[in-house]
Design a protein around this motif. Structure first.
Motif, PDB file in Angstrom:
ATOM      1  N   ILE A   1       0.853  -1.181   0.000  1.00 20.53           N
ATOM      2  CA  ILE A   1       0.000   0.000   0.000  1.00 20.53           C
ATOM      3  C   ILE A   1       0.890   1.232   0.000  1.00 20.53           C
ATOM      4  CG2 ILE A   1      -1.738   1.292   1.297  1.00 20.53           C
ATOM      5  CD1 ILE A   1      -2.619  -1.351   2.548  1.00 20.53           C
ATOM      6  N   THR A   2       0.577   2.198  -0.870  1.00 25.32           N
ATOM      7  CA  THR A   2       1.303   3.472  -0.890  1.00 25.32           C
ATOM      8  C   THR A   2       0.533   4.511  -0.085  1.00 25.32           C
ATOM      9  OG1 THR A   2       2.277   3.025  -3.056  1.00 25.32           O
ATOM     10  CG2 THR A   2       2.228   5.318  -2.334  1.00 25.32           C
ATOM     11  N   LEU A   3       1.229   5.148   0.848  1.00 24.85           N
ATOM     12  CA  LEU A   3       0.655   6.219   1.656  1.00 24.85           C
ATOM     13  C   LEU A   3       1.348   7.510   1.261  1.00 24.85           C
ATOM     14  CD1 LEU A   3       0.683   4.362   5.101  1.00 24.85           C
ATOM     15  CD2 LEU A   3      -1.204   4.533   3.476  1.00 24.85           C
ATOM     16  N   ARG A   4       0.604   8.440   0.650  1.00 23.12           N
ATOM     17  CA  ARG A   4       1.230   9.600   0.029  1.00 23.12           C
ATOM     18  C   ARG A   4       0.494  10.889   0.413  1.00 23.12           C
ATOM     19  NH1 ARG A   4       0.256   8.290  -5.180  1.00 23.12           N
ATOM     20  NH2 ARG A   4       2.275   7.292  -5.494  1.00 23.12           N
ATOM     21  N   SER A   5       1.265  11.952   0.639  1.00 24.09           N
ATOM     22  CA  SER A   5       0.655  13.262   0.879  1.00 24.09           C
ATOM     23  C   SER A   5       0.348  13.935  -0.449  1.00 24.09           C
ATOM     24  CB  SER A   5       1.598  14.145   1.701  1.00 24.09           C
ATOM     25  OG  SER A   5       2.782  14.427   0.970  1.00 24.09           O
ATOM     26  N   GLY A   6      -0.746  14.673  -0.486  1.00 20.52           N
ATOM     27  CA  GLY A   6      -1.076  15.463  -1.662  1.00 20.52           C
ATOM     28  C   GLY A   6      -1.833  14.698  -2.728  1.00 20.52           C
ATOM     29  N   ASP A   7      -2.415  15.445  -3.632  1.00 19.98           N
ATOM     30  CA  ASP A   7      -3.159  14.900  -4.761  1.00 19.98           C
ATOM     31  C   ASP A   7      -2.646  15.603  -6.008  1.00 19.98           C
ATOM     32  OD1 ASP A   7      -4.907  14.141  -6.713  1.00 19.98           O
ATOM     33  OD2 ASP A   7      -6.722  14.660  -5.608  1.00 19.98           O
TER      34      ASP A   7
ATOM     35  N   TYR B   1      -0.583  15.022  11.478  1.00 18.43           N
ATOM     36  CA  TYR B   1      -1.168  14.602  10.206  1.00 18.43           C
ATOM     37  C   TYR B   1      -1.531  13.117  10.269  1.00 18.43           C
ATOM     38  CZ  TYR B   1       0.492  19.042   8.335  1.00 18.43           C
ATOM     39  OH  TYR B   1       0.702  20.382   8.106  1.00 18.43           O
ATOM     40  N   ALA B   2      -2.686  12.762   9.707  1.00 21.92           N
ATOM     41  CA  ALA B   2      -3.189  11.392   9.788  1.00 21.92           C
ATOM     42  C   ALA B   2      -3.591  10.888   8.409  1.00 21.92           C
ATOM     43  CB  ALA B   2      -4.391  11.322  10.734  1.00 21.92           C
ATOM     44  N   ILE B   3      -3.253   9.642   8.126  1.00 15.55           N
ATOM     45  CA  ILE B   3      -3.677   8.995   6.887  1.00 15.55           C
ATOM     46  C   ILE B   3      -4.074   7.563   7.223  1.00 15.55           C
ATOM     47  CG2 ILE B   3      -1.286   8.374   6.276  1.00 15.55           C
ATOM     48  CD1 ILE B   3      -2.129   8.710   3.320  1.00 15.55           C
ATOM     49  N   HIS B   4      -5.211   7.115   6.684  1.00 10.99           N
ATOM     50  CA  HIS B   4      -5.699   5.785   7.055  1.00 10.99           C
ATOM     51  C   HIS B   4      -5.525   4.806   5.899  1.00 10.99           C
ATOM     52  CE1 HIS B   4      -9.498   6.077   4.725  1.00 10.99           C
ATOM     53  NE2 HIS B   4      -9.384   7.361   4.999  1.00 10.99           N
ATOM     54  N   PHE B   5      -5.512   3.520   6.234  1.00  7.16           N
ATOM     55  CA  PHE B   5      -5.446   2.456   5.245  1.00  7.16           C
ATOM     56  C   PHE B   5      -6.217   1.255   5.774  1.00  7.16           C
ATOM     57  CE2 PHE B   5      -1.804   1.968   8.041  1.00  7.16           C
ATOM     58  CZ  PHE B   5      -1.745   0.605   8.304  1.00  7.16           C
ATOM     59  N   PHE B   6      -6.640   0.395   4.853  1.00  5.08           N
ATOM     60  CA  PHE B   6      -7.447  -0.769   5.225  1.00  5.08           C
ATOM     61  C   PHE B   6      -6.574  -2.023   5.231  1.00  5.08           C
ATOM     62  CE2 PHE B   6     -10.185  -4.414   4.370  1.00  5.08           C
ATOM     63  CZ  PHE B   6     -11.168  -4.232   5.326  1.00  5.08           C
ATOM     64  N   ASN B   7      -6.647  -2.775   6.310  1.00  7.31           N
ATOM     65  CA  ASN B   7      -5.926  -4.030   6.451  1.00  7.31           C
ATOM     66  C   ASN B   7      -6.899  -5.194   6.283  1.00  7.31           C
ATOM     67  OD1 ASN B   7      -4.257  -6.184   7.213  1.00  7.31           O
ATOM     68  ND2 ASN B   7      -4.607  -5.821   9.406  1.00  7.31           N
ATOM     69  N   PRO B   8      -6.750  -6.001   5.225  1.00  4.93           N
ATOM     70  CA  PRO B   8      -7.687  -7.101   4.977  1.00  4.93           C
ATOM     71  C   PRO B   8      -7.496  -8.303   5.882  1.00  4.93           C
ATOM     72  CG  PRO B   8      -5.972  -7.080   3.300  1.00  4.93           C
ATOM     73  CD  PRO B   8      -5.758  -5.855   4.141  1.00  4.93           C
TER      74      PRO B   8
ATOM     75  N   GLU C   1      -9.645  -0.879   9.472  1.00 10.63           N
ATOM     76  CA  GLU C   1      -9.048   0.453   9.339  1.00 10.63           C
ATOM     77  C   GLU C   1      -7.912   0.677  10.327  1.00 10.63           C
ATOM     78  OE1 GLU C   1     -11.004   4.582   8.179  1.00 10.63           O
ATOM     79  OE2 GLU C   1     -11.356   4.109  10.283  1.00 10.63           O
ATOM     80  N   ASN C   2      -6.802   1.234   9.817  1.00  9.14           N
ATOM     81  CA  ASN C   2      -5.647   1.623  10.622  1.00  9.14           C
ATOM     82  C   ASN C   2      -5.285   3.064  10.282  1.00  9.14           C
ATOM     83  OD1 ASN C   2      -4.012  -1.042  11.894  1.00  9.14           O
ATOM     84  ND2 ASN C   2      -5.439  -1.492  10.244  1.00  9.14           N
ATOM     85  N   TRP C   3      -4.638   3.752  11.240  1.00  7.89           N
ATOM     86  CA  TRP C   3      -4.250   5.153  11.045  1.00  7.89           C
ATOM     87  C   TRP C   3      -2.771   5.344  11.321  1.00  7.89           C
ATOM     88  CZ3 TRP C   3      -7.323   9.225   9.377  1.00  7.89           C
ATOM     89  CH2 TRP C   3      -8.692   8.954   9.262  1.00  7.89           C
ATOM     90  N   LEU C   4      -2.084   5.987  10.369  1.00  8.02           N
ATOM     91  CA  LEU C   4      -0.690   6.372  10.545  1.00  8.02           C
ATOM     92  C   LEU C   4      -0.639   7.885  10.756  1.00  8.02           C
ATOM     93  CD1 LEU C   4       2.306   5.182  10.263  1.00  8.02           C
ATOM     94  CD2 LEU C   4       2.275   6.298   8.018  1.00  8.02           C
TER      95      LEU C   4
END
Length: 228
Positions: free
Chosen positions: A26-32, A107-114, A181-184
């Protein structure tokens, strides 16, 4: 079952075992990259904090509050190296409040862990001014958190490091994950002037060794059966 179908099934199982061994990435990236400066980041949220000192302590409420308000894509300026070498698609982001001394930010970014039990993270970043909060040689708050728990990098980089003129890297291994759901969190401290962060992380989900062993044994068993 025919020999052809049995061998095919064996190869499918073997392929699944290899895929599980490698884990999902999974890529966790700032900005769009499609968003204009001043627009909300669709993936990263932020809790503004005090400028000068940053967060000298963090509470469970702080981590929850950091999940609400979108961070803002920062406009270019003459101080920052504006592109992250590790990921040209990453963008600088800020709290969006501005001012002479912009707030620090959690700053927080979330991702899903299956369903993987743990993960490894390779995180590249630049920051104005640094991650974490320190007082002299005393670390007050960590640089990076996962689900509200501080993380310790394996490459020795600690709170109080980072700048906006060169890329830094943090590596984390065997991080325990929650199902779903997890949060970094990246804890940015701004001492004066502009505030912001740009980051890109490669998160590799790691399966349980026991599961891999069972998959491997099952695949080998099917292959051995067809050789008889």
């Amino acid at each position: 079952m025919s020999m052809k179908r049995s061998v095919f099934a064996s190869l499918v199982v073997c392929g699944f075992a290899v895929g599980a061994a490698q884990g999902a990435v999974i890529t966790l990236r700032s900005g769009d990259t499609t968003g204009a400066a001043g627009t909300p980041d669709p993936n990263v949220t932020v809790l503004p904090g005090p400028a000068g000192t940053g967060f000298t302590s963090l509470t469970p409420t702080d981590f929850t509050d950091a999940q609400i308000t979108p961070a803002v894509i920062a406009p270019p300026n003459g101080f920052w190296i504006f592109t992250l070498p590790a990921d040209p698609d990453a963008r600088w982001i800020t709290t969006g409040i501005g001012g002479t001394d912009e707030p620090s930010g959690l700053y927080a970014i979330h991702f899903f862990n299956p369903g993987f039990p743990e993960a490894n993270l390779d995180l590249f970043y630049m920051v104005d001014d640094y991650l974490g909060a320190v007082s002299g040689s005393t670390v007050l708050t960590a640089s990076v958190y996962l689900n509200g728990e501080p993380l310790t990098a394996t490459n020795g980089d600690i709170a109080g490091t980072g700048d906006f003129l060169q890329q830094h890297e943090l590596q984390f291994v065997d991080m325990p994950l929650l199902p779903g759901e997890n949060w970094l969190y990246l804890n940015v401290t701004n001492t004066i002037g502009l505030s912001g962060v740009i980051f890109s992380g490669t998160l590799t989900l790691v399966p349980e060794p026991a599961s891999l062993s069972l998959l491997g044994i099952g695949a080998l068993g099917l292959l051995q059966r067809r050789k008889r």
